[in-house]
Enzyme design. Structure first.
Site, PDB file in Angstrom:
ATOM      1  N   TYR A 119       0.826  -1.209   0.000  1.00 52.67           N
ATOM      2  CA  TYR A 119       0.000   0.000   0.000  1.00 52.67           C
ATOM      3  C   TYR A 119       0.863   1.262   0.000  1.00 52.67           C
ATOM      4  CZ  TYR A 119      -3.520   3.395   1.302  1.00 52.67           C
ATOM      5  OH  TYR A 119      -4.357   4.479   1.302  1.00 52.67           O
ATOM      6  N   TRP A 121       0.971   5.708  -1.630  1.00 52.26           N
ATOM      7  CA  TRP A 121       0.622   6.669  -2.680  1.00 52.26           C
ATOM      8  C   TRP A 121       1.713   6.836  -3.725  1.00 52.26           C
ATOM      9  CZ3 TRP A 121      -2.976  11.241  -2.863  1.00 52.26           C
ATOM     10  CH2 TRP A 121      -4.228  10.911  -2.307  1.00 52.26           C
TER      11      TRP A 121
HETATM   12  P1  PGD Z   1       3.412   8.143   1.682  1.00 55.01           P
HETATM   13  O1  PGD Z   1       4.168   9.025   2.606  1.00 55.01           O
HETATM   14  O2  PGD Z   1       2.641   8.782   0.576  1.00 55.01           O
HETATM   15  O3  PGD Z   1       2.432   7.342   2.650  1.00 55.01           O
HETATM   16  O4  PGD Z   1       0.459   6.177   3.543  1.00 55.01           O
HETATM   17  P2  PGD Z   1       1.541   6.058   2.358  1.00 55.01           P
HETATM   18  O5  PGD Z   1       2.363   4.849   2.617  1.00 55.01           O
HETATM   19  O6  PGD Z   1       0.871   6.202   1.051  1.00 55.01           O
HETATM   20  O7  PGD Z   1       4.395   7.012   1.122  1.00 55.01           O
HETATM   21  C1  PGD Z   1       4.673   6.823  -0.213  1.00 55.01           C
HETATM   22  C2  PGD Z   1       6.129   6.404  -0.355  1.00 55.01           C
HETATM   23  O8  PGD Z   1       6.368   6.111  -1.718  1.00 55.01           O
HETATM   24  C3  PGD Z   1       7.106   7.494   0.012  1.00 55.01           C
HETATM   25  O9  PGD Z   1       8.013   7.022   0.985  1.00 55.01           O
HETATM   26  C4  PGD Z   1       7.819   7.847  -1.313  1.00 55.01           C
HETATM   27  O10 PGD Z   1       9.177   8.180  -1.151  1.00 55.01           O
HETATM   28  C5  PGD Z   1       7.668   6.562  -2.078  1.00 55.01           C
HETATM   29  N1  PGD Z   1       7.699   6.767  -3.542  1.00 55.01           N
HETATM   30  C6  PGD Z   1       7.248   7.836  -4.230  1.00 55.01           C
HETATM   31  N2  PGD Z   1       7.412   7.635  -5.554  1.00 55.01           N
HETATM   32  C7  PGD Z   1       7.956   6.403  -5.707  1.00 55.01           C
HETATM   33  C8  PGD Z   1       8.334   5.639  -6.844  1.00 55.01           C
HETATM   34  O11 PGD Z   1       8.174   6.017  -7.995  1.00 55.01           O
HETATM   35  N3  PGD Z   1       8.873   4.406  -6.627  1.00 55.01           N
HETATM   36  C9  PGD Z   1       9.048   3.916  -5.371  1.00 55.01           C
HETATM   37  N4  PGD Z   1       9.565   2.693  -5.252  1.00 55.01           N
HETATM   38  N5  PGD Z   1       8.702   4.641  -4.262  1.00 55.01           N
HETATM   39  C10 PGD Z   1       8.151   5.853  -4.437  1.00 55.01           C
HETATM   40  C11 PGD Z   1      -0.583   7.098   3.508  1.00 55.01           C
HETATM   41  C12 PGD Z   1      -1.717   6.621   4.427  1.00 55.01           C
HETATM   42  O12 PGD Z   1      -1.409   6.916   5.806  1.00 55.01           O
HETATM   43  C13 PGD Z   1      -3.016   7.233   4.086  1.00 55.01           C
HETATM   44  S1  PGD Z   1      -3.463   7.329   2.424  1.00 55.01           S
HETATM   45  C14 PGD Z   1      -3.897   7.615   5.029  1.00 55.01           C
HETATM   46  S2  PGD Z   1      -5.340   8.437   4.601  1.00 55.01           S
HETATM   47  C15 PGD Z   1      -3.741   7.305   6.455  1.00 55.01           C
HETATM   48  N6  PGD Z   1      -3.953   8.441   7.283  1.00 55.01           N
HETATM   49  C16 PGD Z   1      -3.660   8.356   8.596  1.00 55.01           C
HETATM   50  C17 PGD Z   1      -4.308   9.166   9.618  1.00 55.01           C
HETATM   51  O13 PGD Z   1      -5.176   9.992   9.343  1.00 55.01           O
HETATM   52  N7  PGD Z   1      -3.910   9.001  10.880  1.00 55.01           N
HETATM   53  C18 PGD Z   1      -2.981   8.107  11.244  1.00 55.01           C
HETATM   54  N8  PGD Z   1      -2.625   8.002  12.521  1.00 55.01           N
HETATM   55  N9  PGD Z   1      -2.357   7.351  10.298  1.00 55.01           N
HETATM   56  C19 PGD Z   1      -2.675   7.417   9.013  1.00 55.01           C
HETATM   57  N10 PGD Z   1      -2.028   6.634   8.077  1.00 55.01           N
HETATM   58  C20 PGD Z   1      -2.458   6.516   6.702  1.00 55.01           C
END
Ligand code: PGD
Length: 774
Positions: A119, A121
């Protein structure tokens, strides 16, 4: 490459153009965007930051002792190796786990022990989408993988709406639209607000940020806004509103109080209920107390929500007399019993009978994500095929720690009993579970159990530290791609802006080499380079545009023009069609109508939720024994200065930090009681862990609440001080890892009980991002 030319690119938080000089990025927002997001300012740091991963890394313990469960994971040293060695190591391990050209023909499929839910983004772009890449690879290498379903954003809400209104993905791209709010709504009741920090972002891209303008148009027309939520700036400060600062997590009770008042004063639209819904009689017995002896009066509701009775009564009366639009944000359902406020808002809207009028009715998630409340597109977007997943097994996404810790255990999901698989290999690309998951100390234990964990990342996140093999991926700025996203009316050329950092490679190229190593190279690449794939996935959209008589240039013309317009779908959305003719356009619910009470849930032995919306106190609730020790309600919401944990080290994110730590906002009354001043360091803790944060005093936060956004990188230092202690302010060290309910098993990260105390700076460790022990 012509270094002086600004090249167009796109991100989840907006389209832009940029050029790079001496490792520095010069950036301009998309000219058609009325409000380009400040999150763009974080991008500069991604070009050449010390946190970038330059070369493949292998954990020393894994290299020495081979695959297997390992308590050293997360705290071990790493060894840098070259690509040929890294690819060979990975291929050998994948083969050991059963990968190969014949994997899909074997029974059981070797992929049944591989978790590839992965999972996250990742980054925008239709081709270099990390999850699509890893899924395709695992399907071809292992015949499939154990996947994850639903999202951390909307687990509980999406599941309950599937039973009561229809698939959330369809509903949220349907009525009501932002422009209907701007033009027609007379009263907007926003549970959880309509925060611009969230509308700034859309999965895949958000080119035109128009939410603020729409709210202003409504305001100028005289629309009344009511914010029901603990944080005032969840509705823009400049939009005048009545702020009802209820206790976080009490929305269902508040809405029940409104519903009771409508019932008691004869203001329920029974004609609407009869025509469009089922089950109201069952719900009404609960509302009046006929079924449980407790009438859900405004006074009953006010005592739970911590608001004046008259606020509930007045709002119910106003809602019945004006064209009312009720919105529930995603944040409400990221909590225990998170299905209930979403379902109850739907029922309240149905009772008011405004759901078939433009500018009235119910919306889920307007303000939670940028592409909700915008029109659906009339053509498919370019898509990279993920091939077939032969493994039927899955987990609801937020059950990752349970999956790894409890193989063979049973659980329920959507009225079914299921069993957790035994996972031996975890493959993650494009996500950061040590940001997004709850109770990170428990997640640490879970990550020690598989034989091998492989992660593709561009930066050294906490997740990479818990891996065995880390393969450095390029960032979006380092590759060409196609930008397009649901409900966004443009398709963009995303041009490469900088050369890859160090030896970082595109996820696609890494997988292509691994696929070749295990004998499925041709199946994975189909003989195409990534440049050839862009042309290939562009073609179905071009053809559909041409078939529909729209401008449909060939790929080279599109690339040269940089952008083409995409048409909106002329077909009204599902909920609109249902209201036009419910007999001809039944909803995809068990009854075909809106389910005020749900028979399918009532009859299932595994539902685990009541058959109609109900107030159920969460385990962590004020007045409980726990609350005597942990009296604050922590709201761990989405950050304003970055997307999730991405680029936490970027300029805009860094500008909000206090002594390097995430800001935690609290009401000055609470701060005075705790003798905590603005800018002080506090320790936010409960039995699960503790995190340090910098205090910001803010009257816009309800007393008794502390707000700490997600996304500060997990930095476990000072272990032993009441469990784990994160030095940077990651709230997920104190949040609880349980499913929202046995029905949805959704993420509950938004709300927890904590205590807060001053942390003397003299004892605090320095905040940094650490360096890799190589
Ligand atoms: P991001 O920080 O977007 O978080 O959780 P998610 O894991 O999606 O992580 C994406 C990672 O992908 C980043 O580390 C980035 O460097 C890496 N990345 C970006 N581009 C690329 C690529 O092209 N290739 C590769 N291999 N890596 C890449 C988000 C999630 O957190 C979400 S959606 C929600 S809504 C939740 N919200 C909460 C909340 O409200 N409260 C709490 N306590 N916790 C939550 N967690 C959830």
């Amino acid at each position: 490459m012509d270094k002086d030319r600004f090249r167009q690119h796109s991100s989840h938080w907006g389209t832009f153009s940029a050029r790079a000089h001496d490792g520095k990025l010069e950036l301009k927002g998309f000219p058609d965007d009325p409000e380009p997001s400040s999150i763009l300012d974080n991008l500069g740091a991604s070009v050449a930051h010390p946190l970038r991963l330059a070369r493949p890394l292998v954990r020393e313990g894994w290299l020495k002792d081979g695959p297997g469960p390992d308590h050293r994971r997360g705290h071990d040293r790493f060894v840098e190796i070259g690509w040929p060695d890294a690819l060979e190591l990975v291929v050998r391990e994948l083969r050991r786990q059963g990968a190969g050209p014949d994997a899909a023909n074997r029974s059981p499929l070797p992929g049944a022990h591989v978790f590839g839910g992965s999972y996250g983004w990742a980054s925008a772009g239709r081709f270099h989408h990390a999850q699509s890449q890893v899924h395709r690879f695992l399907n071809l290498a292992f015949g499939g993988y154990v996947k994850s379903v639903d999202s951390y954003s909307s687990g509980a809400g999406a599941v309950i709406l599937g039973y009561t209104l229809g698939p959330a993905t369809t509903i949220t791209r349907d009525h009501p639209y932002w422009e209907e709010l701007a033009r027609h709504s007379e009263l907007v009741i926003a549970f959880g607000g309509l925060p611009l920090k969230n509308t700034a972002v859309s999965n895949g891209g958000n080119s035109v940020h128009s939410a603020r303008d729409c709210m202003h148009q409504a305001r100028i027309r005289g629309t009344r806004f009511v914010l029901v939520g603990p944080i005032r700036d969840d509705l823009p400060d400049e939009i005048p509103c009545d702020w009802i600062a209820l206790r976080p997590g009490s929305d269902t009770a508040f809405m029940l109080g409104m519903a009771y008042h409508l019932h008691a004063t004869g203001k329920v639209d029974r004609g609407y209920l009869k025509k469009f819904t089922v089950g109201y009689e069952v719900f009404e017995r609960y509302l009046t107390g006929a079924s449980d002896g407790i009438p859900k009066t405004p006074a009953w509701a006010a005592a739970i929500a911590g608001v004046p009775v008259k606020a509930i009564v007045e709002l119910a009366d106003a809602a019945a007399s004006k064209l009312t639009f009720i919105n529930v944000s995603y944040s409400l359902q990221r909590a225990q019993h998170g299905e209930q406020p979403i379902w109850m808002a739907l029922v309240l809207s149905a009772m008011l009978g405004h759901m078939n009028k433009p500018g009235g009715g119910f919306s889920y998630g307007l303000g939670s994500i940028g592409n909700i409340g915008k029109h659906a597109l009339g053509v498919p977007l370019p898509t990279f095929s993920q091939a077939q997943n032969g493994v039927r097994d899955f987990i609801p996404v937020a059950r990752i720690a349970d999956l790894l810790l409890q193989p063979g255990d049973s659980y329920t999901y959507k009225c079914e009993k299921r069993v957790y698989a035994d996972i031996r290999l975890v493959y993650w690309a494009g996500g950061n579970p040590f940001h997004h998951h709850q109770d990170l100390l428990r997640l640490e234990r879970a990550f020690r159990r598989p034989d091998t964990i492989i992660v593709h990342e561009s930066v050294a996140t906490a997740t990479t530290r818990f891996a065995d093999i880390v393969l450095p991926a390029t960032t979006t700025l380092e590759r060409d791609d196609i930008g397009a996203s649901a409900n966004d009316p443009f398709m963009f050329a995303m041009e490469k802006i900088v050369e890859p950092y160090g030896d970082a490679r595109d996820d696609y190229d890494i997988f292509a080499d691994l696929a070749a190593g295990i004998g499925v190279g041709e199946a994975f690449t189909e003989g195409r380079s990534s440049a050839e794939w862009l042309r290939y996935i562009y073609e179905p959209t071009r053809k559909e545009l041409a078939d529909k008589g729209w401008y449909a240039p060939d790929f080279d013309t599109f690339w040269q023009k940089q952008r083409i317009d995409l048409p909106l779908s002329p077909v009204p959305g599902m909920v609109t069609r249902f209201h036009q003719d419910p007999a001809a356009h039944a909803l995809p619910t068990p009854s075909g109508r809106i389910e005020v009470a749900c028979q399918a849930i009532a009859e299932s032995p595994y539902a685990g939720v009541p058959s109609h919306p109900m107030w159920i106190s969460p385990d962590e609730w004020l007045g409980s024994e726990l609350a005597t020790r942990f009296p604050f309600q922590l709201v761990a919401n989405q950050p304003k200065t970055r997307l999730h944990s991405q680029l936490d080290f970027g300029a805009y994110s860094a500008s909000s930090k206090i002594s390097g730590r995430e800001p935690a906002r609290m009401n000055p009354q609470d701060a005075a009681r705790l003798k905590v001043g603005d800018g002080a360091t506090v320790r936010i803790f409960n039995d699960r862990g503790a995190t340090l944060a910098g205090v910001v005093l803010d009257n816009r936060v309800r007393p008794g609440v502390i707000q700490l956004a997600t996304g500060a990188w997990y930095e476990p230092k000072l272990a032993g001080v009441s469990g784990v202690l994160c030095n940077k302010g990651n709230p997920n060290v104190v949040t609880r890892d349980i499913g929202a309910s046995p029905l949805s098993q959704g993420c509950t990260g938004q709300l927890s009980l904590v205590d807060v105390e001053l942390f003397t700076e003299a004892n605090a460790p320095g905040v940094g991002y650490g360096s890799w022990a190589v």
